[in-house]
Scaffold this motif. Structure first.
Motif, PDB file in Angstrom:
ATOM      1  N   TYR A  51       9.009   0.470 -41.433  1.00  0.00           N
ATOM      2  CA  TYR A  51       8.248  -0.153 -40.356  1.00  0.00           C
ATOM      3  C   TYR A  51       7.067  -0.917 -40.938  1.00  0.00           C
ATOM      4  O   TYR A  51       6.807  -2.061 -40.572  1.00  0.00           O
ATOM      5  N   GLU A  52       6.362  -0.275 -41.862  1.00  0.00           N
ATOM      6  CA  GLU A  52       5.200  -0.940 -42.475  1.00  0.00           C
ATOM      7  C   GLU A  52       5.613  -2.180 -43.251  1.00  0.00           C
ATOM      8  O   GLU A  52       4.878  -3.155 -43.305  1.00  0.00           O
ATOM      9  N   PHE A  57      11.568  -2.449 -36.836  1.00  0.00           N
ATOM     10  CA  PHE A  57      10.636  -2.738 -35.765  1.00  0.00           C
ATOM     11  C   PHE A  57      10.705  -1.596 -34.756  1.00  0.00           C
ATOM     12  O   PHE A  57      11.327  -0.557 -35.051  1.00  0.00           O
ATOM     13  N   ASP A 196      -0.573   1.971 -35.387  1.00  0.00           N
ATOM     14  CA  ASP A 196       0.828   2.132 -35.011  1.00  0.00           C
ATOM     15  C   ASP A 196       1.294   3.530 -35.386  1.00  0.00           C
ATOM     16  O   ASP A 196       0.602   4.263 -36.089  1.00  0.00           O
TER      17      ASP A 196
ATOM     18  N   ARG B 223       2.514  -7.876 -35.108  1.00  0.00           N
ATOM     19  CA  ARG B 223       3.894  -8.196 -35.497  1.00  0.00           C
ATOM     20  C   ARG B 223       4.750  -8.226 -34.249  1.00  0.00           C
ATOM     21  O   ARG B 223       4.292  -7.904 -33.169  1.00  0.00           O
ATOM     22  N   MET B 224       6.014  -8.592 -34.391  1.00  0.00           N
ATOM     23  CA  MET B 224       6.884  -8.617 -33.229  1.00  0.00           C
ATOM     24  C   MET B 224       7.300  -7.213 -32.816  1.00  0.00           C
ATOM     25  O   MET B 224       7.288  -6.278 -33.616  1.00  0.00           O
ATOM     26  N   ILE B 225       7.644  -7.085 -31.533  1.00  0.00           N
ATOM     27  CA  ILE B 225       8.076  -5.792 -31.001  1.00  0.00           C
ATOM     28  C   ILE B 225       9.527  -5.553 -31.397  1.00  0.00           C
ATOM     29  O   ILE B 225       9.901  -4.487 -31.869  1.00  0.00           O
ATOM     30  N   ILE B 226      10.368  -6.577 -31.178  1.00  0.00           N
ATOM     31  CA  ILE B 226      11.744  -6.545 -31.676  1.00  0.00           C
ATOM     32  C   ILE B 226      11.774  -7.392 -32.933  1.00  0.00           C
ATOM     33  O   ILE B 226      10.934  -8.269 -33.111  1.00  0.00           O
ATOM     34  N   SER B 227      12.729  -7.168 -33.802  1.00  0.00           N
ATOM     35  CA  SER B 227      12.736  -7.920 -35.058  1.00  0.00           C
ATOM     36  C   SER B 227      13.081  -9.383 -34.804  1.00  0.00           C
ATOM     37  O   SER B 227      13.770  -9.697 -33.826  1.00  0.00           O
TER      38      SER B 227
END
Lengths: 211, 368
Positions: A51-52, A57, A196, B223-227
Protein backbone atom coordinates in the motif's frame (compact mmCIF):
# COMPACT_ATOMS: atom_id res chain seq x y z
CA UNK A 1 4.40 -25.23 2.57
CA UNK A 2 1.08 -24.71 4.17
CA UNK A 3 1.81 -21.36 5.73
CA UNK A 4 2.99 -19.88 2.49
CA UNK A 5 -0.37 -20.85 0.97
CA UNK A 6 -2.13 -19.05 3.80
CA UNK A 7 0.19 -16.06 3.39
CA UNK A 8 -0.53 -15.96 -0.33
CA UNK A 9 -4.29 -16.28 0.02
CA UNK A 10 -4.40 -13.42 2.50
CA UNK A 11 -2.14 -11.29 0.33
CA UNK A 12 -4.48 -11.86 -2.62
CA UNK A 13 -7.63 -11.35 -0.59
CA UNK A 14 -8.88 -14.85 -1.33
CA UNK A 15 -11.20 -15.36 1.63
CA UNK A 16 -12.25 -18.93 0.86
CA UNK A 17 -8.68 -20.08 0.31
CA UNK A 18 -7.52 -18.33 3.48
CA UNK A 19 -10.17 -20.09 5.54
CA UNK A 20 -9.33 -23.44 3.96
CA UNK A 21 -5.62 -22.84 4.50
CA UNK A 22 -5.90 -21.93 8.15
CA UNK A 23 -8.05 -24.99 8.80
CA UNK A 24 -5.56 -27.18 6.99
CA UNK A 25 -2.68 -25.71 8.96
CA UNK A 26 -4.48 -26.35 12.25
CA UNK A 27 -5.35 -29.91 11.26
CA UNK A 28 -1.74 -30.51 10.30
CA UNK A 29 -0.76 -29.56 13.84
CA UNK A 30 0.96 -26.28 13.08
CA UNK A 31 1.55 -24.11 16.11
CA UNK A 32 -1.19 -21.44 16.25
CA UNK A 33 1.31 -18.74 17.20
CA UNK A 34 3.43 -19.64 14.19
CA UNK A 35 0.36 -19.67 11.92
CA UNK A 36 -0.45 -16.19 13.21
CA UNK A 37 3.02 -14.78 12.77
CA UNK A 38 4.13 -16.43 9.54
CA UNK A 39 0.81 -16.93 7.81
CA UNK A 40 -1.06 -13.79 8.79
CA UNK A 41 0.97 -11.02 10.38
CA UNK A 42 3.71 -11.42 7.81
CA UNK A 43 1.13 -11.30 5.01
CA UNK A 44 -0.45 -8.13 6.40
CA UNK A 45 2.94 -6.49 6.81
CA UNK A 46 3.50 -7.13 3.11
CA UNK A 47 0.03 -5.71 2.36
CA UNK A 48 1.02 -2.59 4.25
CA UNK A 49 4.27 -2.33 2.38
CA UNK A 50 2.52 -2.67 -0.96
CA UNK A 51 0.00 0.00 0.00
CA UNK A 52 2.79 2.40 0.93
CA UNK A 53 4.54 1.60 -2.35
CA UNK A 54 1.31 2.38 -4.22
CA UNK A 55 1.07 -1.13 -5.60
CA UNK A 56 -1.98 -1.88 -3.49
CA UNK A 57 -4.83 0.57 -3.14
CA UNK A 58 -7.86 0.55 -0.89
CA UNK A 59 -9.67 -2.33 -2.65
CA UNK A 60 -6.63 -4.65 -2.51
CA UNK A 61 -5.88 -3.74 1.11
CA UNK A 62 -9.52 -4.15 2.09
CA UNK A 63 -9.95 -7.66 0.67
CA UNK A 64 -6.65 -8.83 2.13
CA UNK A 65 -7.66 -7.45 5.52
CA UNK A 66 -11.03 -9.19 5.34
CA UNK A 67 -9.42 -12.52 4.44
CA UNK A 68 -7.09 -12.10 7.39
CA UNK A 69 -9.93 -11.14 9.72
CA UNK A 70 -12.03 -14.18 8.87
CA UNK A 71 -9.15 -16.63 9.08
CA UNK A 72 -8.00 -15.04 12.34
CA UNK A 73 -11.46 -15.61 13.79
CA UNK A 74 -10.96 -19.33 13.13
CA UNK A 75 -7.48 -19.27 14.65
CA UNK A 76 -8.43 -17.26 17.71
CA UNK A 77 -9.77 -19.98 20.02
CA UNK A 78 -6.56 -21.92 19.39
CA UNK A 79 -4.47 -18.88 20.25
CA UNK A 80 -6.39 -18.43 23.47
CA UNK A 81 -5.98 -22.12 24.32
CA UNK A 82 -2.23 -21.87 23.84
CA UNK A 83 -2.04 -18.59 25.73
CA UNK A 84 -0.80 -16.73 22.71
CA UNK A 85 -1.38 -13.13 23.62
CA UNK A 86 -2.13 -10.31 21.24
CA UNK A 87 0.75 -7.83 20.99
CA UNK A 88 -1.51 -5.16 22.41
CA UNK A 89 -5.12 -4.05 22.75
CA UNK A 90 -6.70 -1.11 21.05
CA UNK A 91 -10.13 0.41 21.40
CA UNK A 92 -11.39 2.13 18.23
CA UNK A 93 -14.27 4.42 17.46
CA UNK A 94 -15.57 7.29 15.37
CA UNK A 95 -16.51 10.41 17.33
CA UNK A 96 -19.96 11.56 18.29
CA UNK A 97 -21.99 12.99 15.44
CA UNK A 98 -19.92 11.21 12.80
CA UNK A 99 -21.26 8.17 10.95
CA UNK A 100 -18.22 7.46 8.80
CA UNK A 101 -16.33 4.25 9.33
CA UNK A 102 -14.50 2.85 6.36
CA UNK A 103 -11.20 4.38 7.49
CA UNK A 104 -11.68 3.17 11.04
CA UNK A 105 -12.64 -0.30 9.77
CA UNK A 106 -9.55 -0.52 7.62
CA UNK A 107 -7.30 0.61 10.47
CA UNK A 108 -8.95 -1.95 12.77
CA UNK A 109 -8.30 -4.72 10.30
CA UNK A 110 -4.70 -3.66 9.67
CA UNK A 111 -4.09 -3.52 13.43
CA UNK A 112 -5.53 -7.00 13.83
CA UNK A 113 -3.25 -7.99 11.03
CA UNK A 114 -0.36 -6.67 13.06
CA UNK A 115 -1.36 -8.83 16.03
CA UNK A 116 -3.46 -6.41 18.04
CA UNK A 117 -6.75 -7.21 19.72
CA UNK A 118 -9.23 -4.60 18.53
CA UNK A 119 -12.39 -3.55 20.32
CA UNK A 120 -14.48 -1.49 17.91
CA UNK A 121 -17.04 0.79 19.53
CA UNK A 122 -18.52 1.73 16.17
CA UNK A 123 -19.53 5.19 14.99
CA UNK A 124 -21.16 8.20 16.63
CA UNK A 125 -19.54 7.28 19.96
CA UNK A 126 -20.06 9.75 22.82
CA UNK A 127 -16.95 10.80 24.74
CA UNK A 128 -18.20 9.13 27.92
CA UNK A 129 -18.31 5.80 26.15
CA UNK A 130 -14.70 6.13 24.98
CA UNK A 131 -13.75 6.96 28.57
CA UNK A 132 -15.59 4.02 30.10
CA UNK A 133 -14.13 1.67 27.49
CA UNK A 134 -10.63 2.80 28.46
CA UNK A 135 -11.48 2.32 32.14
CA UNK A 136 -12.91 -1.20 31.63
CA UNK A 137 -10.65 -2.60 28.94
CA UNK A 138 -7.36 -0.86 29.85
CA UNK A 139 -6.12 -0.90 26.24
CA UNK A 140 -2.66 0.09 25.13
CA UNK A 141 -4.16 2.44 22.57
CA UNK A 142 -7.32 4.36 21.96
CA UNK A 143 -7.93 5.05 18.29
CA UNK A 144 -10.27 7.93 17.49
CA UNK A 145 -11.49 8.75 14.00
CA UNK A 146 -13.30 11.77 12.55
CA UNK A 147 -14.17 12.48 8.94
CA UNK A 148 -15.60 15.97 9.22
CA UNK A 149 -14.01 19.24 10.33
CA UNK A 150 -17.19 19.79 12.34
CA UNK A 151 -16.84 16.55 14.32
CA UNK A 152 -13.06 16.48 14.58
CA UNK A 153 -13.17 18.79 17.59
CA UNK A 154 -14.98 15.96 19.34
CA UNK A 155 -11.63 14.17 19.52
CA UNK A 156 -10.44 16.83 21.90
CA UNK A 157 -13.55 16.26 24.01
CA UNK A 158 -12.59 12.62 24.43
CA UNK A 159 -9.06 13.55 25.51
CA UNK A 160 -10.42 16.03 28.04
CA UNK A 161 -12.80 13.37 29.32
CA UNK A 162 -9.89 11.00 29.86
CA UNK A 163 -7.92 13.68 31.68
CA UNK A 164 -10.85 14.42 33.97
CA UNK A 165 -11.27 10.73 34.71
CA UNK A 166 -7.58 10.45 35.57
CA UNK A 167 -7.07 8.02 32.70
CA UNK A 168 -5.15 10.07 30.16
CA UNK A 169 -1.73 8.72 31.04
CA UNK A 170 -2.94 5.11 31.10
CA UNK A 171 -3.50 4.96 27.36
CA UNK A 172 -1.87 6.14 24.16
CA UNK A 173 -4.12 8.04 21.83
CA UNK A 174 -4.02 7.54 18.09
CA UNK A 175 -6.03 9.82 15.84
CA UNK A 176 -6.92 9.90 12.18
CA UNK A 177 -9.49 10.72 9.53
CA UNK A 178 -9.65 12.96 6.50
CA UNK A 179 -9.50 16.40 8.18
CA UNK A 180 -7.05 15.30 10.89
CA UNK A 181 -3.45 16.36 10.44
CA UNK A 182 -0.18 15.81 12.27
CA UNK A 183 -0.44 19.40 13.52
CA UNK A 184 -3.93 18.96 14.87
CA UNK A 185 -2.92 15.70 16.51
CA UNK A 186 -0.01 17.27 18.33
CA UNK A 187 -2.02 20.39 19.21
CA UNK A 188 -4.60 18.31 21.06
CA UNK A 189 -1.98 16.15 22.72
CA UNK A 190 -2.55 12.89 20.84
CA UNK A 191 0.32 10.42 20.98
CA UNK A 192 0.16 9.19 17.46
CA UNK A 193 -1.22 10.24 14.11
CA UNK A 194 -1.45 8.19 10.94
CA UNK A 195 -2.63 9.26 7.49
CA UNK A 196 -3.71 5.75 6.48
CA UNK A 197 -4.33 2.26 7.81
CA UNK A 198 -1.01 0.79 6.76
CA UNK A 199 0.92 3.56 8.51
CA UNK A 200 -1.32 3.25 11.57
CA UNK A 201 -0.44 -0.42 12.03
CA UNK A 202 3.24 0.31 11.53
CA UNK A 203 3.37 3.23 13.96
CA UNK A 204 1.29 1.57 16.64
CA UNK A 205 3.54 -1.48 16.52
CA UNK A 206 6.64 0.68 16.75
CA UNK A 207 5.25 2.63 19.68
CA UNK A 208 4.39 -0.57 21.48
CA UNK A 209 8.03 -1.52 21.45
CA UNK A 210 8.85 1.65 23.36
CA UNK A 211 6.36 0.93 26.13
CA UNK B 1 -17.80 41.79 -21.22
CA UNK B 2 -20.52 39.13 -21.18
CA UNK B 3 -20.05 36.44 -18.57
CA UNK B 4 -20.13 33.70 -21.16
CA UNK B 5 -17.54 35.40 -23.34
CA UNK B 6 -15.21 35.67 -20.36
CA UNK B 7 -15.47 31.91 -19.84
CA UNK B 8 -15.03 31.14 -23.51
CA UNK B 9 -11.88 33.27 -23.76
CA UNK B 10 -10.38 31.69 -20.65
CA UNK B 11 -11.16 28.15 -21.83
CA UNK B 12 -9.52 29.08 -25.10
CA UNK B 13 -6.30 29.62 -23.17
CA UNK B 14 -6.38 33.39 -23.43
CA UNK B 15 -6.69 36.02 -20.75
CA UNK B 16 -10.09 37.75 -20.51
CA UNK B 17 -10.58 41.03 -18.57
CA UNK B 18 -10.52 39.11 -15.30
CA UNK B 19 -10.55 35.46 -14.34
CA UNK B 20 -13.98 33.85 -14.61
CA UNK B 21 -15.54 32.82 -11.33
CA UNK B 22 -17.74 29.95 -10.20
CA UNK B 23 -18.75 29.12 -6.64
CA UNK B 24 -21.02 26.44 -5.21
CA UNK B 25 -22.41 26.60 -1.67
CA UNK B 26 -23.99 24.51 1.00
CA UNK B 27 -27.59 25.63 1.62
CA UNK B 28 -26.67 26.92 5.09
CA UNK B 29 -23.98 29.18 3.73
CA UNK B 30 -26.41 30.59 1.19
CA UNK B 31 -28.89 31.44 3.95
CA UNK B 32 -26.15 33.32 5.76
CA UNK B 33 -25.06 35.04 2.57
CA UNK B 34 -28.56 36.11 1.63
CA UNK B 35 -28.94 37.56 5.10
CA UNK B 36 -25.67 39.43 4.66
CA UNK B 37 -26.83 40.73 1.28
CA UNK B 38 -30.36 41.47 2.42
CA UNK B 39 -31.83 39.22 -0.22
CA UNK B 40 -35.31 38.02 0.55
CA UNK B 41 -35.64 34.81 -1.39
CA UNK B 42 -36.95 31.77 0.39
CA UNK B 43 -36.06 28.96 -2.04
CA UNK B 44 -33.57 26.46 -0.71
CA UNK B 45 -30.34 26.48 -2.57
CA UNK B 46 -29.43 23.19 -4.16
CA UNK B 47 -25.68 23.14 -4.81
CA UNK B 48 -26.26 21.04 -7.89
CA UNK B 49 -28.54 23.62 -9.47
CA UNK B 50 -31.88 21.93 -9.13
CA UNK B 51 -34.52 24.38 -7.95
CA UNK B 52 -32.34 27.37 -7.23
CA UNK B 53 -33.00 30.83 -8.56
CA UNK B 54 -29.41 31.89 -9.29
CA UNK B 55 -30.01 35.23 -7.57
CA UNK B 56 -26.91 34.71 -5.44
CA UNK B 57 -24.68 33.44 -8.24
CA UNK B 58 -25.52 36.37 -10.46
CA UNK B 59 -25.25 38.94 -7.75
CA UNK B 60 -21.76 37.69 -6.92
CA UNK B 61 -20.61 38.10 -10.49
CA UNK B 62 -20.27 34.40 -11.27
CA UNK B 63 -19.86 33.58 -14.92
CA UNK B 64 -21.14 30.00 -15.10
CA UNK B 65 -24.52 28.63 -14.06
CA UNK B 66 -24.99 24.95 -13.28
CA UNK B 67 -28.03 22.83 -14.00
CA UNK B 68 -28.06 19.25 -12.80
CA UNK B 69 -29.77 16.01 -13.81
CA UNK B 70 -29.03 12.70 -12.16
CA UNK B 71 -28.32 10.93 -8.94
CA UNK B 72 -26.33 13.82 -7.42
CA UNK B 73 -29.60 15.71 -6.99
CA UNK B 74 -30.48 13.26 -4.24
CA UNK B 75 -28.02 14.92 -1.90
CA UNK B 76 -30.36 17.73 -1.07
CA UNK B 77 -33.75 16.29 -1.97
CA UNK B 78 -35.33 17.76 1.13
CA UNK B 79 -38.74 17.89 -0.48
CA UNK B 80 -38.86 14.11 -0.27
CA UNK B 81 -38.29 13.82 3.49
CA UNK B 82 -40.23 11.05 5.17
CA UNK B 83 -42.47 11.45 8.17
CA UNK B 84 -39.64 11.80 10.65
CA UNK B 85 -38.43 14.84 8.75
CA UNK B 86 -34.88 13.50 8.81
CA UNK B 87 -34.64 10.60 6.40
CA UNK B 88 -35.70 9.82 2.86
CA UNK B 89 -35.32 7.27 0.13
CA UNK B 90 -34.38 8.62 -3.27
CA UNK B 91 -35.82 7.29 -6.53
CA UNK B 92 -32.82 4.98 -6.95
CA UNK B 93 -33.57 3.30 -3.62
CA UNK B 94 -30.67 4.89 -1.74
CA UNK B 95 -31.59 5.70 1.85
CA UNK B 96 -30.50 9.07 3.25
CA UNK B 97 -30.41 10.51 6.72
CA UNK B 98 -29.98 14.10 7.72
CA UNK B 99 -27.26 14.56 10.35
CA UNK B 100 -26.80 17.84 12.17
CA UNK B 101 -23.49 19.59 12.67
CA UNK B 102 -22.32 22.62 14.59
CA UNK B 103 -19.97 25.35 13.49
CA UNK B 104 -18.92 28.60 15.10
CA UNK B 105 -21.35 30.30 12.71
CA UNK B 106 -24.33 28.15 13.54
CA UNK B 107 -25.74 24.68 12.91
CA UNK B 108 -26.31 22.87 9.66
CA UNK B 109 -27.27 19.51 8.17
CA UNK B 110 -25.38 17.06 6.05
CA UNK B 111 -27.25 14.29 4.32
CA UNK B 112 -25.58 10.92 4.78
CA UNK B 113 -26.17 7.71 2.89
CA UNK B 114 -27.36 5.03 5.30
CA UNK B 115 -28.94 2.37 3.06
CA UNK B 116 -28.20 0.75 -0.29
CA UNK B 117 -30.69 -1.00 -2.60
CA UNK B 118 -28.04 -3.34 -4.05
CA UNK B 119 -26.24 -4.41 -0.89
CA UNK B 120 -26.62 -8.10 -1.77
CA UNK B 121 -25.20 -9.70 -4.92
CA UNK B 122 -28.50 -10.84 -6.43
CA UNK B 123 -30.42 -7.60 -5.85
CA UNK B 124 -29.06 -6.30 -9.14
CA UNK B 125 -30.97 -8.98 -11.06
CA UNK B 126 -34.30 -7.39 -10.29
CA UNK B 127 -33.19 -3.76 -10.04
CA UNK B 128 -34.89 -1.15 -12.18
CA UNK B 129 -33.12 2.21 -12.41
CA UNK B 130 -35.08 5.45 -12.76
CA UNK B 131 -35.93 6.55 -16.28
CA UNK B 132 -33.65 9.29 -17.68
CA UNK B 133 -36.07 10.09 -20.50
CA UNK B 134 -38.79 11.70 -18.38
CA UNK B 135 -39.38 15.21 -19.80
CA UNK B 136 -39.85 16.78 -16.38
CA UNK B 137 -36.19 16.07 -15.55
CA UNK B 138 -35.18 18.66 -18.11
CA UNK B 139 -37.62 21.48 -17.40
CA UNK B 140 -35.14 23.14 -15.07
CA UNK B 141 -32.34 23.04 -17.65
CA UNK B 142 -34.70 24.37 -20.31
CA UNK B 143 -35.54 27.34 -18.12
CA UNK B 144 -31.89 28.05 -17.33
CA UNK B 145 -30.91 27.92 -20.99
CA UNK B 146 -33.86 30.04 -22.04
CA UNK B 147 -33.35 32.72 -19.39
CA UNK B 148 -29.60 32.84 -19.01
CA UNK B 149 -27.67 31.35 -21.90
CA UNK B 150 -27.45 34.67 -23.63
CA UNK B 151 -25.40 36.09 -20.75
CA UNK B 152 -23.92 33.12 -18.91
CA UNK B 153 -21.93 29.98 -19.66
CA UNK B 154 -24.31 27.10 -19.00
CA UNK B 155 -23.03 23.84 -17.53
CA UNK B 156 -25.09 20.66 -17.64
CA UNK B 157 -24.18 18.63 -14.58
CA UNK B 158 -24.14 14.84 -14.54
CA UNK B 159 -21.53 14.27 -11.84
CA UNK B 160 -21.32 11.14 -9.68
CA UNK B 161 -21.43 9.78 -13.19
CA UNK B 162 -20.42 6.14 -12.64
CA UNK B 163 -18.44 5.15 -9.56
CA UNK B 164 -20.13 7.33 -6.95
CA UNK B 165 -23.68 6.41 -7.88
CA UNK B 166 -22.53 2.80 -8.11
CA UNK B 167 -21.25 2.73 -4.55
CA UNK B 168 -24.30 4.59 -3.33
CA UNK B 169 -26.39 1.78 -4.82
CA UNK B 170 -24.26 -1.06 -3.52
CA UNK B 171 -22.35 0.22 -0.51
CA UNK B 172 -18.87 1.69 -0.42
CA UNK B 173 -16.95 -1.18 1.15
CA UNK B 174 -18.72 -3.82 -0.93
CA UNK B 175 -18.04 -1.92 -4.15
CA UNK B 176 -14.38 -1.38 -3.33
CA UNK B 177 -14.00 -5.08 -2.49
CA UNK B 178 -15.84 -6.11 -5.66
CA UNK B 179 -13.30 -4.22 -7.77
CA UNK B 180 -10.95 -7.06 -6.81
CA UNK B 181 -13.31 -9.94 -6.09
CA UNK B 182 -16.24 -9.71 -8.46
CA UNK B 183 -15.36 -7.97 -11.69
CA UNK B 184 -18.44 -9.14 -13.59
CA UNK B 185 -20.72 -7.72 -10.95
CA UNK B 186 -18.80 -4.45 -11.03
CA UNK B 187 -19.27 -4.20 -14.78
CA UNK B 188 -23.01 -4.80 -14.43
CA UNK B 189 -23.25 -2.34 -11.58
CA UNK B 190 -21.35 0.47 -13.30
CA UNK B 191 -23.58 0.21 -16.36
CA UNK B 192 -26.57 1.37 -14.35
CA UNK B 193 -25.50 4.94 -13.57
CA UNK B 194 -23.38 5.13 -16.73
CA UNK B 195 -26.40 4.50 -18.94
CA UNK B 196 -28.61 6.91 -17.02
CA UNK B 197 -26.15 9.78 -16.91
CA UNK B 198 -25.15 9.34 -20.54
CA UNK B 199 -28.77 9.70 -21.61
CA UNK B 200 -29.16 12.75 -19.42
CA UNK B 201 -25.95 14.32 -20.70
CA UNK B 202 -26.92 13.67 -24.32
CA UNK B 203 -30.24 15.36 -23.77
CA UNK B 204 -28.62 18.35 -22.03
CA UNK B 205 -26.13 18.62 -24.89
CA UNK B 206 -28.95 18.53 -27.41
CA UNK B 207 -30.72 21.27 -25.52
CA UNK B 208 -27.70 23.51 -25.90
CA UNK B 209 -25.59 23.58 -22.74
CA UNK B 210 -22.07 24.91 -23.29
CA UNK B 211 -20.29 22.37 -21.14
CA UNK B 212 -21.05 19.05 -19.51
CA UNK B 213 -19.60 18.34 -16.07
CA UNK B 214 -18.96 14.70 -15.25
CA UNK B 215 -16.87 12.90 -12.69
CA UNK B 216 -16.46 10.66 -9.69
CA UNK B 217 -14.40 11.00 -6.51
CA UNK B 218 -11.62 8.52 -7.16
CA UNK B 219 -8.89 10.45 -5.40
CA UNK B 220 -7.98 10.57 -1.71
CA UNK B 221 -5.79 13.13 0.00
CA UNK B 222 -2.46 11.85 -1.28
CA UNK B 223 -3.25 9.08 -3.77
CA UNK B 224 -6.08 7.45 -5.64
CA UNK B 225 -8.70 5.38 -3.84
CA UNK B 226 -8.80 2.75 -6.59
CA UNK B 227 -5.64 2.01 -8.53
CA UNK B 228 -4.98 3.80 -11.82
CA UNK B 229 -5.12 0.33 -13.38
CA UNK B 230 -8.61 -0.26 -11.99
CA UNK B 231 -9.72 3.17 -13.18
CA UNK B 232 -8.34 2.48 -16.64
CA UNK B 233 -10.10 -0.87 -16.81
CA UNK B 234 -13.55 0.12 -15.56
CA UNK B 235 -13.96 3.86 -15.77
CA UNK B 236 -11.77 5.09 -18.61
CA UNK B 237 -13.57 3.22 -21.42
CA UNK B 238 -16.91 4.41 -20.12
CA UNK B 239 -15.73 8.00 -19.86
CA UNK B 240 -14.31 7.77 -23.35
CA UNK B 241 -17.61 6.53 -24.75
CA UNK B 242 -19.41 9.23 -22.79
CA UNK B 243 -17.24 12.08 -24.02
CA UNK B 244 -17.21 11.05 -27.67
CA UNK B 245 -20.98 10.50 -27.73
CA UNK B 246 -21.52 14.04 -26.50
CA UNK B 247 -18.99 15.64 -28.82
CA UNK B 248 -20.63 13.87 -31.75
CA UNK B 249 -23.82 15.72 -30.89
CA UNK B 250 -22.02 19.04 -30.46
CA UNK B 251 -18.35 19.24 -31.49
CA UNK B 252 -17.96 22.58 -29.67
CA UNK B 253 -19.19 21.15 -26.39
CA UNK B 254 -16.59 21.23 -23.64
CA UNK B 255 -16.24 18.52 -21.02
CA UNK B 256 -15.17 19.05 -17.42
CA UNK B 257 -14.19 16.16 -15.11
CA UNK B 258 -14.43 16.24 -11.34
CA UNK B 259 -12.54 14.25 -8.79
CA UNK B 260 -11.49 15.21 -5.31
CA UNK B 261 -7.96 14.57 -4.15
CA UNK B 262 -4.90 13.37 -5.97
CA UNK B 263 -5.63 11.81 -9.38
CA UNK B 264 -2.37 12.78 -11.06
CA UNK B 265 -1.69 9.29 -12.52
CA UNK B 266 -4.81 9.43 -14.68
CA UNK B 267 -4.64 13.00 -15.95
CA UNK B 268 -2.84 11.95 -19.15
CA UNK B 269 -5.58 9.35 -19.67
CA UNK B 270 -8.25 12.01 -19.30
CA UNK B 271 -6.51 14.18 -21.87
CA UNK B 272 -6.32 11.18 -24.18
CA UNK B 273 -10.06 10.61 -24.05
CA UNK B 274 -10.94 14.19 -24.89
CA UNK B 275 -11.22 16.05 -21.60
CA UNK B 276 -11.16 19.86 -21.80
CA UNK B 277 -11.39 21.07 -18.19
CA UNK B 278 -10.13 19.47 -14.96
CA UNK B 279 -11.95 20.22 -11.70
CA UNK B 280 -11.45 21.10 -8.81
CA UNK B 281 -7.64 20.81 -8.36
CA UNK B 282 -7.70 20.34 -4.60
CA UNK B 283 -4.50 22.23 -3.78
CA UNK B 284 -3.40 20.18 -0.77
CA UNK B 285 -3.56 17.08 -2.95
CA UNK B 286 -2.28 18.33 -6.30
CA UNK B 287 -0.12 21.42 -6.69
CA UNK B 288 -1.93 23.82 -9.03
CA UNK B 289 1.33 25.29 -10.41
CA UNK B 290 2.69 21.82 -11.12
CA UNK B 291 -0.51 20.73 -12.82
CA UNK B 292 -0.44 23.83 -15.00
CA UNK B 293 3.18 23.19 -16.00
CA UNK B 294 2.49 19.59 -16.88
CA UNK B 295 -0.90 19.86 -18.52
CA UNK B 296 -1.69 23.53 -19.13
CA UNK B 297 -1.24 23.13 -22.88
CA UNK B 298 -3.92 20.45 -23.04
CA UNK B 299 -6.32 21.31 -20.25
CA UNK B 300 -8.11 24.22 -18.67
CA UNK B 301 -8.79 24.17 -14.97
CA UNK B 302 -11.76 24.97 -12.74
CA UNK B 303 -11.48 25.46 -8.98
CA UNK B 304 -8.19 25.64 -7.04
CA UNK B 305 -9.09 27.77 -4.00
CA UNK B 306 -8.41 25.73 -0.90
CA UNK B 307 -11.34 24.65 1.25
CA UNK B 308 -9.34 22.52 3.67
CA UNK B 309 -7.51 25.40 5.26
CA UNK B 310 -7.45 28.79 3.52
CA UNK B 311 -11.13 29.57 3.18
CA UNK B 312 -12.35 28.34 6.55
CA UNK B 313 -9.25 28.92 8.71
CA UNK B 314 -7.03 31.45 6.94
CA UNK B 315 -7.17 35.22 7.22
CA UNK B 316 -8.76 37.43 4.55
CA UNK B 317 -5.20 38.36 3.55
CA UNK B 318 -4.33 34.67 3.12
CA UNK B 319 -7.35 34.28 0.88
CA UNK B 320 -6.40 37.30 -1.18
CA UNK B 321 -2.84 36.03 -1.57
CA UNK B 322 -4.05 32.63 -2.65
CA UNK B 323 -6.30 34.11 -5.33
CA UNK B 324 -3.47 36.22 -6.72
CA UNK B 325 -1.08 33.27 -6.64
CA UNK B 326 -3.55 31.17 -8.61
CA UNK B 327 -4.04 33.89 -11.21
CA UNK B 328 -0.28 34.05 -11.67
CA UNK B 329 0.25 30.31 -11.87
CA UNK B 330 -2.59 27.98 -12.81
CA UNK B 331 -4.42 30.94 -14.33
CA UNK B 332 -1.45 32.30 -16.23
CA UNK B 333 -2.43 32.97 -19.84
CA UNK B 334 -6.03 32.09 -19.05
CA UNK B 335 -7.19 28.49 -18.83
CA UNK B 336 -8.69 28.95 -15.38
CA UNK B 337 -12.18 29.31 -13.97
CA UNK B 338 -11.42 30.17 -10.38
CA UNK B 339 -13.39 29.25 -7.30
CA UNK B 340 -13.40 27.18 -4.14
CA UNK B 341 -12.74 23.51 -4.77
CA UNK B 342 -15.98 22.44 -3.10
CA UNK B 343 -19.25 23.82 -1.77
CA UNK B 344 -18.50 26.70 0.57
CA UNK B 345 -19.16 25.42 4.06
CA UNK B 346 -20.84 27.22 6.90
CA UNK B 347 -17.55 27.43 8.83
CA UNK B 348 -16.19 29.93 6.32
CA UNK B 349 -15.99 33.46 7.73
CA UNK B 350 -17.79 35.99 5.54
CA UNK B 351 -14.69 38.18 5.54
CA UNK B 352 -12.78 35.38 3.85
CA UNK B 353 -15.58 34.79 1.39
CA UNK B 354 -15.72 38.44 0.39
CA UNK B 355 -11.92 38.63 0.19
CA UNK B 356 -12.07 35.84 -2.39
CA UNK B 357 -14.87 37.42 -4.42
CA UNK B 358 -13.48 40.93 -4.32
CA UNK B 359 -9.97 39.89 -5.24
CA UNK B 360 -11.23 37.97 -8.25
CA UNK B 361 -13.56 40.73 -9.42
CA UNK B 362 -11.09 43.52 -8.81
CA UNK B 363 -7.91 41.98 -10.23
CA UNK B 364 -7.79 42.52 -13.96
CA UNK B 365 -5.58 40.06 -15.75
CA UNK B 366 -3.45 42.84 -17.16
CA UNK B 367 -2.58 44.06 -13.67
CA UNK B 368 -0.80 40.83 -12.83
Amino acid sequence: MMLSALYQSILEGDLEAAIANVNQALEAGEDPGVILNEGMIAAMAEVGRRYEAEEYFIPEMLVAARAMKESLAILKPHLVERNVEPVGTIVMGTVKGDLHDIGKNLVSMMLEGAGFEVVDLGTDVPAVRFVSAVREIEPHFLGISALLTTTMLGIETVITGLEEAGLRDRVRIMVGGAPVTEEFASKIGADLYAPDAATAAKRATALLDTA
Amino acid sequence: MKHRDRVLIALNHEEPDRCPLQISFTPEFVTRLKHDLDIDDEEMHNPHGGGNTYVIERKLGQDMLLTSVGWANSYYASETYGEDGRSYVDEWGVVWKSVGYETRFGPGQYTEIVGHPLDSDDAIDSYIAPDPHRPELYEEAARVIREFKDEYWIVGVTVTTVFETAWALQGYEKTLADFVLNLDLIDRLLEIPFTYHLEAAKKLTDMGVDMIWIGDDVGAQDRMIISPKTWRRFLKPRMETFISALKRINPSLLIAYHSDGNISPIIPDLIEIGLDVLNPIQPKSMDPSQIKKLYGDHLSFWGSIDEQYTLPFGSPEDVKQEVVTRLKTIGDGGGLIIGPTHNVQLDTPLDNFWAMINTVLETPYDSI
